[in-house]
Design a protein around this motif. Sequence first.
Motif: not given
Length: 317
Positions: A211-212, A215, A222, A225
């Motif tokens: 998922w990070r 993104a 950040t 996210y």
Amino acid sequence: MTTAPTPVPTPAATDTSGGPGAPATASLAPAAARHRRALGGPWAAAVPLLAFFAIGFGLPALAIVTGAFTLSSDAESGAGSFTTANLTDSVQGAYWTALLSSVKLSALTALVGTAIGLPLAQAVVTSRFRLVREAVLTASGVLANFGGLPLAFAFVATLGNAGEVTKLFHLTDHGWSLYSFTGLAVAYLYFLVPLMVLTITPALDGLRRQWREAAANNRATTVQYWRHVALPILLPSLLGGFVLLFGSAFAAYATASAMVGATVPLISRQIADALSGNVLVGQGNLALALSLDMIVVAVLVMAVYLPLQRRSARWLS
């Protein structure tokens, strides 16, 4: 001329028709299943737990409900007159003030504990040092259960009027008082923040690295996210942790009783006074009514907590 192959006889071990060639285990399996169903199946293992719950929680709850609707003057004689006066008195005057103060203190400390515990847990989860993670989680487990008289003594010795930290930084000159609503809130945070770290860490572990990375591939910062991906997924767990912290603070008694006494009105303190007759004699049934008020609040808290836990488990599974 071609000769047809001779058929190979099937071994008796593969005969599951129940005939003469069937093994004994084939006929024993249905019998064992019927035996388990006769004994109650999976519910049989839960009987001791259900019995303990009925004795340890069901009977006291029944006694509280019965006593809350019983007239105090007739309770000792055994007449058992039905009345709603106890519940009416429990939500009026000083008792209502104490109930609101307990809810306010619990909500405030739960909110602050959630706000502090989340970044601490995130720092633990993202740490590259396994020893740090294990040490923090172990310490959190100890501190989350550190309360009562030892915690009150520790805060009085450090942040009381004659405490070491108070004298070192002259906190009294700046308006600090441990024996107030703010001081009690600080003491509660001592065990609520570690409890939040323990509660939210599994949810943070459930955040997937993909998922990070997705993104980041879409040029998300950040902050973006966390705002659009992580926090919406963690929201049920965060709310569940908040509710758990609220319940822990709402039920706490010994720390507040030893540290602030009657300075801060709390519903748990009012129950103790009514049972011991410090204010009025023969108000035991009123104390049961106050306890019923706390049970109602706890049931509402659990009614919110359980659905949130199930929702977060579906996301993070």
